[in-house]
Write an enzyme that holds these catalytic residues in place. Structure first.
Site, short mmCIF file in Angstrom:
data_model
loop_
_atom_site.label_atom_id
_atom_site.label_comp_id
_atom_site.label_asym_id
_atom_site.label_seq_id
_atom_site.Cartn_x
_atom_site.Cartn_y
_atom_site.Cartn_z
N GLN A 1 0.83 -1.20 0.00
CA GLN A 1 0.00 0.00 0.00
C GLN A 1 0.87 1.25 0.00
OE1 GLN A 1 -2.38 1.34 3.61
NE2 GLN A 1 -3.99 0.35 2.41
N ALA B 1 -12.56 1.56 -2.67
CA ALA B 1 -12.76 3.01 -2.59
C ALA B 1 -11.73 3.65 -1.67
CB ALA B 1 -14.17 3.31 -2.09
N ASP B 2 -11.37 2.96 -0.64
CA ASP B 2 -10.36 3.43 0.31
C ASP B 2 -8.96 3.42 -0.32
OD1 ASP B 2 -8.51 3.58 2.38
OD2 ASP B 2 -9.17 1.76 3.36
N GLN B 3 -8.63 2.32 -1.01
CA GLN B 3 -7.26 2.10 -1.46
C GLN B 3 -6.91 2.77 -2.79
OE1 GLN B 3 -6.04 -2.15 -0.87
NE2 GLN B 3 -8.06 -2.30 0.08
N HIS C 1 -11.17 5.51 7.01
CA HIS C 1 -9.87 5.45 6.34
C HIS C 1 -9.88 6.31 5.09
CE1 HIS C 1 -9.38 1.76 8.79
NE2 HIS C 1 -8.09 1.98 8.65
#
Length: 353
Positions: A100, A287-289, A311
């Site tokens: 990430q 959607a977060d990443q 997040h």
């Protein structure tokens, strides 16, 4: 120097990982303090330390505060460089959480990068590696990125020991992506894998997932099972993917001691069902990443999601601290529309430092 309060928003490791990634990409030094202040075990854990070290290696950064349990670091990036790197976590810490931080930086290096990462490939409280490979990466591919992930050995909690090779080609700026309209479902695929566990477990996990999806009016579900994955220790996981014309929705569950296999499969099935019925173009985890990649694109991107996690909200705030990008979040009936608008011309003068 950027000053980032690590307790802001969700106050976890993602804020730290994204901070150092953005520092490396933009050339801005950063001080992150109150690291993971909202967690029961605040400060750097081994996997957070490895993530920061990985980014530091990619940009020859000078760092301070780099030790387990440290609640403050200073990160001064140097020049981005390609090459081959080894990033051992040393525990069952998540390989995907290291990626990430490191993958966006590798895309900006201007040269090919190979990363050999060892740790946990399928552990709780982190995206399983297969979700990263088969849900998130295809989305980033559609934006022009080129990366390949090979799993040599799976690693589970508590022993870790998984081995992953990641090859990345430079490609910033990325292309924008428009996922602003609900699409019909083309099919559902998935697979279940276990290592060093009785074979009946894999079939029980698969049956739990299929039972949740059997009453859902979709095209045929194609679910594969793998019972001989090489691994250190015992474990397994299920990944389900809903395919649409321009996007994918994913749901996963990781095996854990004491939880019936059927329940784990059903958990993944229920989550995917909820994503499909919502009409979203990205599931809540994608959607977060994906936000950092949208911020590194050459134009406006947007997507629909059923929920914006803490997040994601924290990441949006952080991206706007480092980059000339603005996000717009609007409620549309039962969905949330997220729009990313980079406010610079082609990224060249800002990123290629």
């Amino acid at each position: 120097m950027q000053e980032i309060d690590g307790s802001y928003g969700e106050g976890g490791g993602q804020l730290l990982r994204t901070s150092v990634a953005l520092a490396a990409i933009t050339g801005q030094s950063v001080r992150v303090y109150n690291i993971r202040a909202k967690r029961s075990n605040p400060g750097l854990a081994p996997q957070h330390l490895t993530a920061v070290k990985a980014v530091a290696a990619l940009c020859r950064a000078r760092t301070e505060g780099m030790e387990v349990k440290s609640q403050e670091i200073i990160f001064r990036p140097g020049p981005l460089r390609g090459g081959e790197y080894d990033f051992p976590i040393g525990t069952a810490g998540s390989v995907t959480l290291v990626l990430q931080a490191a993958l966006p930086v590798a895309l900006a290096c201007g040269e090919k990068v190979r990363m050999n990462i060892s740790g946990g490939t399928d552990v709780r409280a982190a995206p399983p590696l297969d979700y990263f490979r088969y849900v998130l990466l295809p989305l980033v591919y559609s934006m022009g990125a080129r990366a390949k992930i090979e799993v040599l050995l799976r690693g589970y909690y508590p022993r870790g020991g998984g081995k992953v090779v990641v090859d990345v080609e430079p490609c910033l700026p990325l292309r924008p992506v428009l996922l602003n309209a609900s699409e019909g479902l083309e099919g559902i695929t998935g697979f279940v894998h276990i290592s060093n566990l009785p074979k009946h477990i894999i079939h029980r996990m698969a049956n739990g997932a299929l039972a949740e999806l059997s009453t859902f009016p979709t095209p045929a579900v194609g679910l594969e099972v793998f019972g001989k994955d090489d691994a250190i220790g015992e474990g397994g996981a299920v990944l389900l993917t809903a395919h649409k014309e321009h996007s994918r929705l994913g749901a996963s569950a990781v095996a854990e001691r004491g939880v019936p296999a059927e329940r784990l499969g059903a958990e993944a099935g229920r989550c995917l069902r909820e994503e499909i019925l919502s009409g979203a173009t990205l599931d809540i985890h994608a959607a977060d990443q994906v936000l950092i990649y949208l911020a590194l694109a050459s134009g406006v991107s947007c997507f629909l999601t059923r929920e914006l996690s803490s997040h994601a909200a924290t990441t949006i705030w952080l991206l706007e601290q480092f980059l000339p990008v603005r996000f717009q979040v609007t409620q549309e009936a039962h969905l949330i529309r997220v729009r990313a608008k980079p406010e610079f011309n082609g990224m060249s003068s800002f990123l290629w430092r």
